[in-house]
Write a protein that holds these residues in place. Sequence first.
Motif, mmCIF file in Angstrom:
data_model
loop_
_atom_site.group_PDB
_atom_site.id
_atom_site.type_symbol
_atom_site.label_atom_id
_atom_site.label_comp_id
_atom_site.label_asym_id
_atom_site.label_seq_id
_atom_site.Cartn_x
_atom_site.Cartn_y
_atom_site.Cartn_z
ATOM 1 N N LYS A 238 27.740 31.270 55.523
ATOM 2 C CA LYS A 238 27.129 30.385 54.530
ATOM 3 C C LYS A 238 27.890 30.439 53.203
ATOM 4 N N ALA A 239 28.294 31.656 52.831
ATOM 5 C CA ALA A 239 29.032 31.824 51.566
ATOM 6 C C ALA A 239 30.364 31.095 51.627
ATOM 7 N N LEU A 240 31.053 31.186 52.762
ATOM 8 C CA LEU A 240 32.347 30.518 52.903
ATOM 9 C C LEU A 240 32.178 29.002 52.950
ATOM 10 N N THR A 241 31.098 28.541 53.599
ATOM 11 C CA THR A 241 30.811 27.102 53.652
ATOM 12 C C THR A 241 30.550 26.557 52.257
ATOM 13 N N SER A 242 29.736 27.299 51.491
ATOM 14 C CA SER A 242 29.414 26.884 50.126
ATOM 15 C C SER A 242 30.672 26.857 49.255
ATOM 16 N N PHE A 243 31.507 27.865 49.416
ATOM 17 C CA PHE A 243 32.745 27.938 48.632
ATOM 18 C C PHE A 243 33.671 26.768 48.986
ATOM 19 N N SER A 244 33.731 26.425 50.268
ATOM 20 C CA SER A 244 34.571 25.318 50.725
ATOM 21 C C SER A 244 34.105 23.998 50.117
ATOM 22 N N LYS A 245 32.787 23.794 50.036
ATOM 23 C CA LYS A 245 32.246 22.566 49.448
ATOM 24 C C LYS A 245 32.543 22.503 47.950
ATOM 25 N N GLN A 246 32.419 23.654 47.287
ATOM 26 C CA GLN A 246 32.708 23.697 45.852
ATOM 27 C C GLN A 246 34.167 23.335 45.579
ATOM 28 N N MET A 247 35.042 23.810 46.439
ATOM 29 C CA MET A 247 36.470 23.532 46.256
ATOM 30 C C MET A 247 36.749 22.043 46.349
ATOM 31 N N LYS A 248 36.039 21.349 47.231
ATOM 32 C CA LYS A 248 36.281 19.919 47.434
ATOM 33 C C LYS A 248 35.666 19.078 46.315
ATOM 34 N N ALA A 249 34.542 19.576 45.766
ATOM 35 C CA ALA A 249 33.779 18.742 44.844
ATOM 36 C C ALA A 249 34.001 19.072 43.373
ATOM 37 N N SER A 250 34.374 20.309 43.059
ATOM 38 C CA SER A 250 34.366 20.751 41.662
ATOM 39 C C SER A 250 35.669 20.437 40.943
ATOM 40 N N ASP A 251 35.528 20.143 39.645
ATOM 41 C CA ASP A 251 36.685 19.958 38.772
ATOM 42 C C ASP A 251 36.817 21.210 37.923
ATOM 43 N N TYR A 252 37.645 22.139 38.363
ATOM 44 C CA TYR A 252 37.727 23.444 37.721
ATOM 45 C C TYR A 252 38.599 23.406 36.468
ATOM 46 N N LYS A 253 38.190 24.175 35.475
ATOM 47 C CA LYS A 253 38.985 24.371 34.276
ATOM 48 C C LYS A 253 39.876 25.594 34.484
ATOM 49 N N GLY A 254 40.548 26.016 33.433
ATOM 50 C CA GLY A 254 41.388 27.196 33.527
ATOM 51 C C GLY A 254 40.841 28.312 32.660
ATOM 52 N N TYR A 255 40.974 29.548 33.120
ATOM 53 C CA TYR A 255 40.460 30.706 32.387
ATOM 54 C C TYR A 255 41.516 31.805 32.345
ATOM 55 N N ILE A 256 41.762 32.316 31.156
ATOM 56 C CA ILE A 256 42.625 33.485 31.008
ATOM 57 C C ILE A 256 41.733 34.680 30.723
ATOM 58 N N TYR A 257 41.755 35.665 31.621
ATOM 59 C CA TYR A 257 40.938 36.859 31.475
ATOM 60 C C TYR A 257 41.648 37.878 30.600
ATOM 61 N N LYS A 258 40.886 38.561 29.755
ATOM 62 C CA LYS A 258 41.466 39.546 28.843
ATOM 63 C C LYS A 258 40.835 40.914 29.078
ATOM 64 N N ASP A 259 41.644 41.968 28.865
ATOM 65 C CA ASP A 259 41.147 43.324 29.068
ATOM 66 C C ASP A 259 40.402 43.810 27.832
ATOM 67 N N GLU A 260 40.056 45.115 27.841
ATOM 68 C CA GLU A 260 39.275 45.671 26.736
ATOM 69 C C GLU A 260 40.030 45.643 25.413
ATOM 70 N N ASN A 261 41.352 45.518 25.468
ATOM 71 C CA ASN A 261 42.158 45.430 24.240
ATOM 72 C C ASN A 261 42.450 43.994 23.843
ATOM 73 N N ASP A 262 41.759 43.042 24.471
ATOM 74 C CA ASP A 262 41.903 41.615 24.197
ATOM 75 C C ASP A 262 43.295 41.092 24.562
ATOM 76 N N LEU A 263 43.955 41.750 25.519
ATOM 77 C CA LEU A 263 45.270 41.310 25.983
ATOM 78 C C LEU A 263 45.123 40.529 27.281
ATOM 79 N N PRO A 264 45.894 39.461 27.478
ATOM 80 C CA PRO A 264 45.781 38.655 28.713
ATOM 81 C C PRO A 264 46.021 39.502 29.959
ATOM 82 N N LYS A 265 45.127 39.366 30.921
ATOM 83 C CA LYS A 265 45.231 40.157 32.144
ATOM 84 C C LYS A 265 45.605 39.297 33.342
#
Length: 585
Positions: A238-265
């Motif tokens: 079910k989780a994989l099915t839901s993820f597959s549907k999200q991939m087809k339907a969603s318009d994803y943005k971009g995210y840069i994750y940062k560590d505890e020192n606020d540096l790009p990870k």
Amino acid sequence: MAFDGILIHHLCSDIREKIVGGRIDKIHQPESDELSILIRGYSENFQLFISIESAMPYFTLTQNKKENPQTPPMFCMLMRKHLSGGRILDFGQIGHERVIYLDIESKNELGDLEVKRLYVEIMGKHSNIILTKSDGTIIDCIKRITPDMSRIRTVLPGLEYHLIPSHQKNLFDALEAIIENLKKASLETPKLPLFKALYQNIQGFSPFLSKWLLNQNEFDPDLTCGQMTEPAFISLEKALTSFSKQMKASDYKGYIYKDENDLPKMVYFEPAYPSLYTFETYDHLYDAVDHYYAKSNKVLKIHQRIQNVKKTVAQRIERSTNKLAKLKNELETAENSDIYQVKGELLLANLYQLSRGMNKVSLPNYYDNNAPLEIALDVRLEPSENAQRYFKKYNKLKHARKELVVQIEETEDEITYLENCLLHMEQIDSQSEINDIITELSEQGIIKAKYRQKNKAKNNKHVFRTFVSSDGFTIHVGKNNVQNDYLTLKYASNKDIWLHTKIIPGSHVIIRTEGKAVPEQTILEAATLAAYHSKARASSNVPVDYTEVKYVVKPNGAKPGMVIYTHNKTMYVTPEESMVEALRV
């Protein structure tokens, strides 16, 4: 970094609408493993940047311009021949593999339109850029793979293009097969972690994405295949099915994750683990990829270019440090040379008690309350000759002492200079700065002179790091030793303020006063810049000396960047990157 097939899926969707229908205007190859394609769209221009550097392969749309070689490489010339002026018909991904393609319609040598396909394989050390005809015949590739290099796949002009073999299944059309493979793994490899089984069986999945999917659906992160029950497999499906549907339907943005020192990870298309990471959001995934990779790629390239030079300088520092230790030991011995003079004088004063053939004698030392002093003798020499031997040894050490003091000072200066060079190499952020360092080191005889002409900068224009204090004063920071000399001794005026870390390798810093009194806050900010651009960047309470430029002089024969100064005061500061960035122009 999870530059996996699923991220590529969303990145392709993000880029496709921008470049399909556009025409290829220019093609450049800034590095041997990079390609830059300038595309004229309907309303704006785009630059598709591709890097197949084994440590950091990626592609994105970018606004950054890289310096191109004066003579284009052969692969770049071939790309221009076949693709310049061509129209992009399609852009996409092969399944969920880390392989993208561009279908380009362009004219051949006879003026007829032909469709060619450019493949970009983002696969670590196996990454490649391959141009093929419409029937799949390879025209050429940026990295040719011969049978001797790989038994799995040969990539050479004239051969047919084939993907790297894979047993992974596409989540969109083979979910049942994926679940069956996972159930099979639960029997054959029960101790295999479930997240590992996911990315081994699902096309485009990475360890990061597998762990994230399990976390989102409340699976135990340490769950193994053997611990999976039938209800658990139903929940996973079910989780994989839901993820597959999200991939087809969603318009994803971009995210840069940062560590505890606020540096790009890392960069990704989903805000994962919000409790563990902070992240910066971008409207387009390609913008996030560009912002994350542009700096990282630049740092990597600089590191690769300067690595051998840094190694040479580090070895020179080690040799000079060992030499300094030896010189200090010799000086310590030379400073005890007076005892040899005493022994010579005692022998001369007591010649009547001595005879040839004696190997030692004990005589009262009238320099030490007549305490007995044992003196070794050479049995082959007369007593007077033994005395002369001690006087010669004394005179030799006396002269050596003066020479050793000079050599110790010169060696200490060389170590300081080399440490400054090493520091500046750690802070390099452009090819021109690499050229400056290489030229300087070759002129000083630290590296081979043959590098000088090859890497010589196009001009001698000095571009300092420039900042503006909160009080509005301009502050300049030198980027290398030669630039430090120019900044302090030629560019700055006598009334400007000069700063440098106390007895710590670092850059020269100049506050341009323009005849005005400098507030304490500006001096504090300039001192922080001096500490930040020094070997003590990661330390606290760093001592920084400051004085007027007129009190700074360069001794005759001193190495680049080496000066002496007087009338100085000292301030203690703790380098803060936030302050440095706030002052940057």
